[in-house]
Scaffold this motif. Structure first.
Motif, PDB file in Angstrom:
ATOM      1  N   TYR D  51       0.814  -1.216   0.000  1.00  0.00           N
ATOM      2  CA  TYR D  51       0.000   0.000   0.000  1.00  0.00           C
ATOM      3  C   TYR D  51       0.849   1.267   0.000  1.00  0.00           C
ATOM      4  CZ  TYR D  51      -3.993  -2.952   0.997  1.00  0.00           C
ATOM      5  OH  TYR D  51      -4.965  -3.892   0.927  1.00  0.00           O
ATOM      6  N   PHE D  52       1.942   1.218   0.727  1.00  0.00           N
ATOM      7  CA  PHE D  52       2.778   2.416   0.814  1.00  0.00           C
ATOM      8  C   PHE D  52       4.165   2.096   0.273  1.00  0.00           C
ATOM      9  CE2 PHE D  52      -0.389   2.454   4.156  1.00  0.00           C
ATOM     10  CZ  PHE D  52      -1.004   3.669   3.927  1.00  0.00           C
ATOM     11  N   LYS D  53       4.585   2.921  -0.669  1.00  0.00           N
ATOM     12  CA  LYS D  53       5.853   2.688  -1.349  1.00  0.00           C
ATOM     13  C   LYS D  53       6.990   2.498  -0.355  1.00  0.00           C
ATOM     14  CE  LYS D  53       8.505   5.886  -4.109  1.00  0.00           C
ATOM     15  NZ  LYS D  53       8.064   7.261  -3.847  1.00  0.00           N
ATOM     16  N   ASN D  54       6.998   3.315   0.676  1.00  0.00           N
ATOM     17  CA  ASN D  54       8.040   3.182   1.698  1.00  0.00           C
ATOM     18  C   ASN D  54       7.560   3.851   2.995  1.00  0.00           C
ATOM     19  OD1 ASN D  54       8.300   5.914   1.191  1.00  0.00           O
ATOM     20  ND2 ASN D  54       9.942   5.562  -0.290  1.00  0.00           N
ATOM     21  N   LYS D  55       8.418   3.744   3.976  1.00  0.00           N
ATOM     22  CA  LYS D  55       8.084   4.290   5.291  1.00  0.00           C
ATOM     23  C   LYS D  55       7.727   5.771   5.190  1.00  0.00           C
ATOM     24  CE  LYS D  55      10.386   4.603   9.813  1.00  0.00           C
ATOM     25  NZ  LYS D  55      11.696   4.434  10.491  1.00  0.00           N
ATOM     26  N   ARG D  56       8.505   6.487   4.419  1.00  0.00           N
ATOM     27  CA  ARG D  56       8.297   7.928   4.273  1.00  0.00           C
ATOM     28  C   ARG D  56       6.878   8.235   3.769  1.00  0.00           C
ATOM     29  NH1 ARG D  56       9.337  11.798   0.349  1.00  0.00           N
ATOM     30  NH2 ARG D  56       9.927  13.812   1.201  1.00  0.00           N
ATOM     31  N   GLU D  57       6.467   7.507   2.718  1.00  0.00           N
ATOM     32  CA  GLU D  57       5.140   7.762   2.158  1.00  0.00           C
ATOM     33  C   GLU D  57       4.052   7.465   3.181  1.00  0.00           C
ATOM     34  OE1 GLU D  57       4.320   6.769  -2.078  1.00  0.00           O
ATOM     35  OE2 GLU D  57       2.700   5.575  -1.216  1.00  0.00           O
ATOM     36  N   LEU D  58       4.271   6.396   3.947  1.00  0.00           N
ATOM     37  CA  LEU D  58       3.309   6.070   4.998  1.00  0.00           C
ATOM     38  C   LEU D  58       3.203   7.207   6.004  1.00  0.00           C
ATOM     39  CD1 LEU D  58       1.573   4.278   6.866  1.00  0.00           C
ATOM     40  CD2 LEU D  58       3.685   3.222   7.678  1.00  0.00           C
ATOM     41  N   TYR D  59       4.364   7.690   6.415  1.00  0.00           N
ATOM     42  CA  TYR D  59       4.402   8.742   7.433  1.00  0.00           C
ATOM     43  C   TYR D  59       3.706  10.003   6.941  1.00  0.00           C
ATOM     44  CZ  TYR D  59       6.361  11.748  11.081  1.00  0.00           C
ATOM     45  OH  TYR D  59       6.520  12.597  12.126  1.00  0.00           O
ATOM     46  N   LEU D  60       4.046  10.391   5.725  1.00  0.00           N
ATOM     47  CA  LEU D  60       3.473  11.622   5.182  1.00  0.00           C
ATOM     48  C   LEU D  60       1.965  11.471   4.951  1.00  0.00           C
ATOM     49  CD1 LEU D  60       5.737  13.436   5.300  1.00  0.00           C
ATOM     50  CD2 LEU D  60       6.452  12.711   3.029  1.00  0.00           C
ATOM     51  N   PHE D  61       1.563  10.302   4.475  1.00  0.00           N
ATOM     52  CA  PHE D  61       0.135  10.052   4.306  1.00  0.00           C
ATOM     53  C   PHE D  61      -0.589  10.201   5.633  1.00  0.00           C
ATOM     54  CE2 PHE D  61      -3.265   7.055   5.105  1.00  0.00           C
ATOM     55  CZ  PHE D  61      -4.222   7.492   4.202  1.00  0.00           C
ATOM     56  N   LEU D  62       0.021   9.629   6.653  1.00  0.00           N
ATOM     57  CA  LEU D  62      -0.556   9.665   7.983  1.00  0.00           C
ATOM     58  C   LEU D  62      -0.741  11.112   8.445  1.00  0.00           C
ATOM     59  CD1 LEU D  62      -1.182   7.038   9.345  1.00  0.00           C
ATOM     60  CD2 LEU D  62       0.868   7.278  10.728  1.00  0.00           C
TER      61      LEU D  62
END
Lengths: 207, 207, 207, 207
Positions: D51-62
């Motif tokens: 779902y999330f390309k990487n940790k960074r994308e997850l964090y920013l999405f959050l």
DNA sequence: AATGAATGAGCCTTCATTCAT
DNA sequence: GATGAATGAAGGCTCATTCAT
């Protein structure tokens, strides 16, 4: 450079010797730290490596030194004119025990050194150990009178049994001591214990 | 995560097991390097720690695993209906020797583990060892018939002498083997050797 | 061993100090890498840990060192005989600004340290911060003359408003500066800005 | 792939969201572990990165997600027809407090995210924050009636003082809460405290 | 002789990310 | 969609050994 170390003033020499002894006895070769040694001997890092080329040389020197001290004292205390083998073996046990009391650190170190597994020193230690056994076994059983043995007894095997039994007793007691809180060895019990076996051997092997 | 490791395909599992076994057998706990283990098992650093939380868990798992393998095989090979103690002890020696041939690495590892001094695992190993001795000594001497001993013999001490003698034989032979180029143990000689002692014991202790 | 570090030649000491300061200011405690610090200080890995037991000790030392530098300079620049509180607060703002120019890295580090969340250092930092607030708040408002306030004014709350306002001004300006290409802070503008607020406060609170 | 995540069944989506929220709120970006997130969300490693390309994308999405939730709720609760600025600011404080009670994790995460220092996300977060301030400040002060201010008052500065004071109150109370064992915020006290300041401002600024 | 600052390879461990299934 | 085994770079830290003084 070890020769320089040997001609050092006694007090400092002993400080270094004892520090190294304790450290290696406690932690073995690889885990023993030269850092700790210099700290507890209160000398500088550089000085240690001035006297000993490297950790390995220090360790091996220590081993040789300990063996020398022990053997010297050992044979001083043994009455080599006692020709009765069982009595002589009893003497060995007694002397061993006395030495444990007198040189606890040295003995600890040597014991640990015998089972040392670090490839860096293992072979060297084993080699020295083997050389020692050869010369000393001969010396230890010099002048032994074998005529007391019953005829028909395989004397060599009988001696082996006796030796292994004494080793078994020591090991068992040391193991027991490890399990008690203070790790104190009860020498009197060992002596009593050994005496019972000695009586058995006398009855079995002697005329 | 150890459970995951156990359900791994046999080939890779063995590669890891053997690599760790050899490394620790050779260098002990502290000195044994997980780096070397992964290198010789040809897996990545991460994978080892995927299966084992840390070096300590790997080591302790290895110990348990080895003990299990050895005990399993040991009791399969022992005939527990043999009630003559000397014969049973002879069986023990034989089986031990056969196992040395079959699991040289495992045995080496376990021997080294028993004398392991690293504080990090020492107590754990000792605890397990004690538990083992308790259960196994009972099992090993289950159904032993003591009535064959001559009256007046201190049976407990007699058994000790027998056990220590067998240990002495093994250790001596292993030492000898180490000195030969290939390190091969000459099992037939040991068996013959042991037989002589067994005859001595029978004569001495039995009616 | 920190004492050894302190008596180091100035040039190398500063290289280490600055490298650590920048690294931690930029990346915080957990993320700050001792690897990077030694690289940018051009010293070896071992040396850093020769002076500081571990990363934590280095970080905490750095914090203490920064606070000391800042406080020293701060009180040297404050005229504690000025009893008018608004004037004193104006002095505070001026001095703060001057210090931002003089010790940008130190200030940056301390700011980041105050909001540090890593459990490993969080409590220690908070503790030190609290101790500091206690002693320094007293010192900062020593000899303040409160009689100038209009009757009926809640003096404590008035002082809070003044302090928070000055903080608000600084923060706003710093944020603005971050958005400009060079990140330069326009101190003159801040001073002018602050003066307007000061006039408002005087009119409002003073007789 | 985030779009796929959004159309996930609610229950699993929330499990993931909450797990990530808590992890990052507690440990920050760099220290927050995707391992922990998948474990506590009870999904597989692979799925998260599906779902999330990487940790960074997850964090920013959050971050975006949290801001959206908060703003939505915020403006629903604010009465934008209240034109009296002090009353509107009082509303802001009330709503903020209510939201702290309703979305503790989200608020914690956002607070921590604002002060995030990890270079990897810092700039992105700052950028979004700035965009937010711009749009929202306008919206927040829409329809404000400035005619109530006494003549001669610099309205912009007055509003700043009010905002900064409310911020000061919150920060002080949060700091106090951190020092108490349970870290509970005493909302009633904050409200009472704020009311006193509001009265001061009304008297000072209003006709 | 004596110091101790300096080195750097090596250690165990963590972690985001990939990929075959 | 979903899994979790597998990777390897990077992290903090230790330690025997060297060398300028």
């Amino acid at each position: 450079m070890i020769s320089k170390f040997l001609s050092l003033e006694s007090e400092k020499k002993n400080r270094i010797l004892n520090a190294a002894l304790k450290e290696f006895a406690q932690k073995g070769y690889k885990n023993g730290s030269t850092n700790e040694i210099v700290k507890s001997a209160e000398i500088s890092k550089g000085l240690l490596f001035h006297y000993f080329k490297n950790k390995r040389e220090l360790y091996l020197f220590l081993f040789d030194y300990c063996i020398e001290v022990l053997l010297d004292d050992f044979y001083n205390k043994i009455n080599l004119s006692q020709s009765n083998i069982i009595e002589r073996l009893r003497q060995f046990s007694m002397v061993k025990i006395k030495m444990l009391e007198r040189y606890p650190d040295i003995i600890r170190f040597v014991e640990v050194a015998f089972k040392e597994d670090s490839i860096e020193v293992k072979n060297e230690i084993e080699e020295r150990t083997n050389k020692l056994s050869d010369t000393n076994l001969k010396k230890a059983f010099e002048g032994i009178d074998v005529s007391r043995f019953k005829e028909g007894i395989d004397v060599e095997k009988a001696i082996n049994i006796i030796i292994w039994t004494f080793e078994g007793i020591s090991n068992t007691e040391i193991k027991k001591a490890k399990l008690t809180p203070l790790g104190k060895i009860d020498y009197d019990r060992i002596i009593d214990e050994a005496d019972v076996y000695i009586e058995m051997f006398k009855e079995w092997f002697y005329k």
